[in-house]
Design an enzyme around this catalytic site. Structure first.
Site: not given
Ligand code: FPP
Length: 224
Positions: A2, A50
């Protein structure tokens, strides 16, 4: 994993750049965990909820999964890390499903002693439990199982995580204090560790700090 969006926003970048940085962190921490002897490392990469995100963000994430799974098939497997995917794969694009199948074959070839990095994609714990209940009911319908056979072990065997132990430690970065539908059944006795560090900034030193904290916990599993 996150905090990718906030990491990018702080830098005036599009959210996708945060996911890209987060994917690099995944590679670093997954290989680090394998190097220090952690057998199972599981990350929550994409939830069943998501899909509600803007299409360009969903597309960017699917592309990152393609890229890193392809790469994992080469470099990470050379380092002895088997990369597997957990979740409802039926909802994923066909080429991604084929890539996941290739990663599974490589993981099988690496054998049971290899470290495993699990990517949860199109994963939701409630969805997983619902699927397990449906599978169990179908087995009862055809006489393969009796109601009395439904033990905790039986339920666990019908989850995506059937062949692995429950997590000892669950780390939630970015200051959020929720479980967000992650491994609800499996986390009954997991230790939680919360940190304000945004996932793209998470380093091996942060991992060490979490492990050090974990090593000082007393786990009683309901006993005294
Ligand atoms: C949540 O943070 C993160 C996600 C929904 C996506 C996580 C995916 C990746 C890091 C890419 C992974 C790829 C591989 C191959 C491991 P958020 O985007 O909701 O963050 P925020 O709360 O700061 O908006």
């Amino acid at each position: 994993m996150d905090g990718n969006g906030r990491w990018a926003k702080k830098r005036g970048m599009p959210r996708q750049m945060g996911h890209r940085a987060g994917a690099e962190t995944f590679r670093t921490i997954a290989t680090y965990c394998a190097d220090i002897g952690i057998k199972y490392f599981t990350v929550y990469a994409f939830s069943t909820e998501n899909w509600k995100r803007p299409q360009d963000e969903v597309d960017a994430l699917m592309n990152l999964f393609r890229k890193y799974l392809r790469e994992a098939a080469d470099t990470m497997s050379q380092r002895g890390v088997a990369v597997r995917v957990i979740g409802d794969l039926s909802g994923l694009p066909d080429d991604l499903k084929a890539q996941i199948a290739e990663n599974d074959t490589i993981a099988d070839q690496l054998g049971p002693d290899a470290a495993v990095a699990n990517l949860c994609i199109n994963y939701g714990a409630r969805d997983e439990i619902k699927n397990a209940v449906q599978a169990i009911c179908r087995e009862i319908q055809v006489g393969k199982l009796r109601v009395e056979d439904i033990t905790e072990g039986c339920i666990a065997k019908h989850l995506y995580t059937a062949h692995m132990p429950d997590p000892d430690l669950i780390i939630r970065p970015s200051g959020e204090m929720r479980t967000s539908n992650f491994l609800l059944w499996q986390s009954a006795y997991s230790e939680y560790y919360f940190t304000d560090v945004l996932w793209p900034d998470f380093t091996t030193a942060d991992m060490d700090a979490a492990l050090d904290d974990f090593n000082h916990r007393q786990r009683r599993y309901g006993g005294i």
